[in-house]
Structures are given as C-alpha cells and as structure tokens.
Enzyme design. Sequence first.
Site, short mmCIF file in Angstrom:
data_model
loop_
_atom_site.label_atom_id
_atom_site.label_comp_id
_atom_site.label_asym_id
_atom_site.label_seq_id
_atom_site.Cartn_x
_atom_site.Cartn_y
_atom_site.Cartn_z
N GLU A 89 0.82 -1.21 0.00
CA GLU A 89 0.00 0.00 0.00
C GLU A 89 0.86 1.26 0.00
OE1 GLU A 89 -1.01 -2.14 3.91
OE2 GLU A 89 0.17 -2.61 2.12
N CYS A 136 -1.53 -3.05 7.95
CA CYS A 136 -0.99 -3.19 9.30
C CYS A 136 -1.17 -1.89 10.08
CB CYS A 136 0.48 -3.59 9.26
SG CYS A 136 1.59 -2.29 8.68
N ARG A 196 7.91 -25.90 -5.98
CA ARG A 196 9.19 -25.69 -5.29
C ARG A 196 9.53 -24.21 -5.24
NH1 ARG A 196 13.29 -30.37 -7.60
NH2 ARG A 196 12.12 -32.19 -6.85
N THR A 216 14.40 -41.82 -0.27
CA THR A 216 14.35 -41.15 -1.57
C THR A 216 15.74 -40.77 -2.05
OG1 THR A 216 12.14 -40.28 -1.10
CG2 THR A 216 13.41 -39.15 -2.80
N LEU A 273 16.68 -31.87 -5.79
CA LEU A 273 15.63 -31.16 -5.05
C LEU A 273 15.80 -29.65 -5.10
CD1 LEU A 273 15.24 -33.43 -1.89
CD2 LEU A 273 13.76 -33.34 -3.90
N ARG A 313 14.27 -25.23 -10.14
CA ARG A 313 14.86 -25.06 -11.47
C ARG A 313 13.98 -24.21 -12.39
NH1 ARG A 313 16.26 -30.26 -9.89
NH2 ARG A 313 14.65 -31.36 -11.05
#
Length: 367
Positions: free
Chosen positions: A46, A69, A178, A190, A198, A201
């Site tokens: 804002e 806020c 991700r 895994t 992981l 990308r």
Amino acid sequence: MERAIELAREGVGLAHPNPMVGAVVVKNGRAVGTGLHIYDERDHAEIAALRQAGKEARGATLYLNLEPCCHTGRTGPCTQTIIEAGVRRVVAAMEDPNLKVAGQGFAQLRNAGVQVTTGMGEEEAQRLNEDFARWIKTGLPFVTLKAGLTLDGQIAMRAGKETPITGEESREAVQRMRHAADGVLTGIGTILSDDPLLTDRTALRRRRKLLRAVADSRLRIPMKSKIVQSAEGDVVVFTAQRNDSPKARALRRAGVEVVRVRARGAHIDPGEVTRELGRRQILNLLLEAGAELNGAALTAGIVDKMVLFYAPKIMGTGGVPLARIPARLFPKARALSNLTLHGTGHDFAVEGYFHDVYRDHGTGRKN
C-alpha cells in the site's frame, strides 16, 4: 481486487517471511498507483501504491488483498499513511491473521473516517497466504505433501527403485511448487533410491535459496549424493545420531548442516523437524518423500495439504504405496476437504486440505 491479487502473486519467492500483498489505488475509475510487497525492499504494497499515486491518492479508493498493518515493526503502520494520504475508501479482501492486527487496522481506518469494505475476493486471498497464516499463528510451516502416483495409488515399482510415473507437465508443476516453497523435505529412502537434487529449477527470482532438508535417522546419506555434492549452505540433515560422529563432521565439512532431533520409533520425530524449520522462517514446506516419511508425517498430523499427480497408468501388485500407515488407523483417518481436480497434460492432479489454517489454528503478518 483481481489486479491487487495478481500483483500479490508476483511476490512469490520474494515476500516471505511476510505475506504476499498487492495494492491498487483507483481514482475516477482508473488506476493511479500500484504496488506489491517485496521483503528486501521493505515497503508494504500500500505504501508503494500510494507513493506512485501521489496527490491523486486524496479521495481515492485503495484495493488490497490483506488488511493494512497498524503497528510498528520494520516499517511504520500503514494505516497512518493511508489516513494521511487522504484515501476515502479501503477495500480489503481479508482480515490480517496477525494478532497484532486482526481487525485493528480496519478499526483505525474507520475511526479516522475512512470507509472500509471487506470480503471481496476473500477465498482467493486466503489461499494465497495460507502458508503465512499457518506460520504466524503456530510458528510452524504450512506442509504440502506432493506425490506422483499411478491410478492404483503406487509411487514406485519397488522400494529403492526410481520409477518415472508422471509426465513433463506434472514435473513442471512441481517445479512451480518448489519455487513457491521456502523448503523441501525428503527422506533418506528417496535419497538412496533416486539421488535427487531437489532444487528450484524455474529460473525465477527468489530472495533466499530453497532449503533442502533430509530426514535421515541413522545418517546414511552418501557423501557422493547429488544433494551433498551441491550443498552451499542450503542443505540440512535431521538425524538421531550424535552431532560429533565422524559422518556428521564429514557432512559439515561438505557444507551440510547436521541437526540432531528426537526419534519416534525407527524414525525421527516429524513434529520436531517442522518446529525447527518454523524457527528458521520456513513458512511453506513441500514434502517430497517416499512411503515411510509420508506415513510418518500423516500419522503425526503435520500435513496441511496434499497435491497428488495421477498418471493414467496401472502398476499392479507389488508396488510401493503412497504412505505406509497401519490399517488400524483408517477408521479415525481425517478426510481431505475442499477438493479440486485439474489436468496436467496427460495426467491429472487432485488437491485437498486436512487443515483449514484460518479456523483450525490460532490468527499473522510480520512487519
């Protein structure tokens, strides 16, 4: 409001640990100022929009996806700036879940003679910042369990064997997930079977690296694994082993952080892992794991949302299920709600919630 929410979405990867917020100042039917919040640029949406509007803000309407806020933190209260700018009306999609605000911002504006309208686009605005709401209320990350499955609910042909299941469009969707996440959590199974990186990308801008976390109770992670070899202060391994063991020291030399947590049976405690990640300002945690960790996370009740990518294939008997959970727990299992279904190329994705963060947990916005 649609434009404000669109602007807020541009803060993906850039706003956390604050919420994503967009703002539009409208005067005589045209936009005279727009803004979005980027954490490193400090100003709230804002304030950026009002600065762009300048004198045109007097008598204008300010559209926001989140209540302004009304307290001092990294910046001053936005409500005061709105009042001083002479804004006639504020239209906000939702109340700020932060207990430091939580309706008080609206009250301050009304007390100063500013018209306040709420609720427009509320559902979309709530989904946009569900991770922030979860974290600000509880100190815990919003956890999304993601998996690729066959139609008969299996994620691999057998334990320890990587099995490509879903198509390219689904994999691209996972990369977008991700990018929106602050951290990704997987299990040692895994790592041993798939040896994943992981990483995010997408090549989209983000203010901090995706934290890659591994649950590894016995510290079996290979030093030559891709995740260890690529560590640059963005990999943490949670283990029940001693921090001063030779393997732990070797991992630290390789740039991997090792954190000791309590064990729950044969596995580390998922609740303790999420509490630690919450302390690190991980608001959005993506769980990309195998049957063991998925089962432990679901049993512990830490999963807020599931996104399941189904390929139009049948694997047959002998495959690995989505999660290893004792069948005796099924009668009391919590059902997913707010289900949605959409296509991803030749696959389809099912999304649903275990928890409504705006009702199941206590109400946040950092400044």
